[in-house]
Scaffold this motif. Structure first.
Motif, mmCIF file in Angstrom:
data_model
loop_
_atom_site.group_PDB
_atom_site.id
_atom_site.type_symbol
_atom_site.label_atom_id
_atom_site.label_comp_id
_atom_site.label_asym_id
_atom_site.label_seq_id
_atom_site.Cartn_x
_atom_site.Cartn_y
_atom_site.Cartn_z
ATOM 1 N N THR A 76 0.754 -1.351 -0.017
ATOM 2 C CA THR A 76 -0.015 -0.015 0.054
ATOM 3 C C THR A 76 0.893 1.237 0.139
ATOM 4 O O THR A 76 0.528 2.341 -0.744
ATOM 5 N N ASN A 79 2.247 1.784 -3.578
ATOM 6 C CA ASN A 79 1.512 2.404 -4.636
ATOM 7 C C ASN A 79 0.977 3.686 -4.190
ATOM 8 O O ASN A 79 0.540 4.250 -5.045
ATOM 9 N N SER A 80 1.510 4.102 -3.139
ATOM 10 C CA SER A 80 1.006 5.707 -2.772
ATOM 11 C C SER A 80 2.206 6.570 -3.391
ATOM 12 O O SER A 80 1.789 7.768 -3.503
ATOM 13 N N HIS A 86 3.635 -1.883 -10.346
ATOM 14 C CA HIS A 86 3.785 -2.500 -9.202
ATOM 15 C C HIS A 86 3.852 -3.958 -9.617
ATOM 16 O O HIS A 86 2.597 -4.268 -9.494
ATOM 17 N N TRP A 102 -6.923 -6.225 -3.406
ATOM 18 C CA TRP A 102 -6.241 -5.342 -3.263
ATOM 19 C C TRP A 102 -5.947 -4.505 -4.320
ATOM 20 O O TRP A 102 -6.073 -3.235 -4.419
ATOM 21 N N SER A 103 -5.363 -5.353 -5.500
ATOM 22 C CA SER A 103 -4.934 -4.721 -6.510
ATOM 23 C C SER A 103 -5.943 -3.883 -7.461
ATOM 24 O O SER A 103 -5.655 -2.869 -8.113
ATOM 25 N N GLU A 105 -8.060 -2.071 -6.332
ATOM 26 C CA GLU A 105 -8.498 -0.744 -5.724
ATOM 27 C C GLU A 105 -7.430 0.240 -5.626
ATOM 28 O O GLU A 105 -7.372 1.238 -5.206
ATOM 29 N N GLN A 106 -6.255 -0.173 -6.437
ATOM 30 C CA GLN A 106 -5.028 0.727 -6.563
ATOM 31 C C GLN A 106 -5.078 1.597 -7.478
ATOM 32 O O GLN A 106 -5.695 1.468 -8.569
ATOM 33 N N LYS A 107 -4.435 2.743 -7.335
ATOM 34 C CA LYS A 107 -4.328 3.958 -8.493
ATOM 35 C C LYS A 107 -3.383 3.766 -9.538
ATOM 36 O O LYS A 107 -3.672 4.032 -10.675
ATOM 37 N N VAL A 110 -1.166 -2.641 -11.005
ATOM 38 C CA VAL A 110 -0.437 -3.530 -10.120
ATOM 39 C C VAL A 110 -0.465 -4.862 -11.090
ATOM 40 O O VAL A 110 -1.562 -5.313 -11.814
#
Length: 236
Positions: A76, A79-80, A86, A102-103, A105-107, A110
């Protein structure tokens, strides 16, 4: 340092390599602990340290490879950062299910990769990654203190771009050595890690580290010292 009769994380000859991927990933109700086959794989108190490692791995932006997903603490944080890609390798089925969720939901992009890192890294492109974070759990007593060197010596230099950065840890090993052999974490790192990094092709003058203070809870089975070391190893 501890006494010799304290129970160790691994018994002599213990080996879970062939069964780890299918073993249940046991996250507790509060999502503060992850255990697999009764082993303390990750705990939430590690967060400041995982963030320090993540910051090193993502410090050059671009493409970051993370080996070991665990509780998504480092992921996390990575990814920030302002990164392009990633890539994450994870072998355990239950942990990988979390990674997939999780992937989504990332910006940043991934790329989840399922399998033992020993198999997956063989097909990854050369000179591709700007940063690598290696943090997997040892799967046998034999490689308890050395599994990171298998990756570092055989693959890390090949995978990194010029001036790319590797960071890593083996808390289960380093915690044991700080209990039984060392009082100073920097001396532990110098005496047990640097020669292997140099053997892998990294220059000693491109190896540095930061020590952070982060006191583990009294019931932590694998780490007790409040000192934690985050390496920065740069490809020349």
């Amino acid at each position: 340092m501890s006494t010799a009769n304290e129970k160790k994380i691994f018994a002599n000859g213990e080996d879970h390599m062939n069964v780890w991927s299918k073993a249940s990933a046991d996250y507790n109700e509060k999502d503060t602990h992850l255990e697999i086959m009764g082993k303390p794989v990750m705990e939430r108190w590690e967060t400041p340290y995982m963030h320090a490692l993540a910051d090193v791995a993502a410090s050059r932006g671009g493409r970051v490879l993370e080996i070991g997903f665990g509780m998504a603490i480092a992921a996390t944080r990575i990814n920030s950062h302002d990164i392009d890609e990633h890539w994450i390798i994870e072998c355990n089925d239950g942990v990988f299910e979390r990674l997939i969720k999780w992937s989504s939901e990332q910006k940043h992009k991934v790329i989840p990769l399922k399998g033992l890192w020993e198999d997956v890294v063989k097909v990854l492109p050369n000179n591709y990654f700007d940063g690598i974070l290696y943090d997997t759990y040892p799967l046998s007593e034999k490689d308890w203190h050395t599994h990171q060197f298998d990756f570092i010596k055989n693959y890390s230099h090949r995978l990194l771009k010029q001036d790319g950065i590797l960071t890593y840890c083996n808390l289960t090993s380093w915690g044991e050595m700080m209990k039984t052999k060392f009082d100073d974490i920097e001396e532990m790192f110098k005496q047990t890690q640097i020669s292997h990094l140099v053997e892998a092709g990294f220059s000693a003058d491109r190896i540095s580290w930061k020590v952070i203070q982060n006191q583990p809870p009294a019931d932590c089975k694998y780490y007790s010292t409040p000192h934690m070391l985050a390496p920065t190893v740069q490809k020349h």
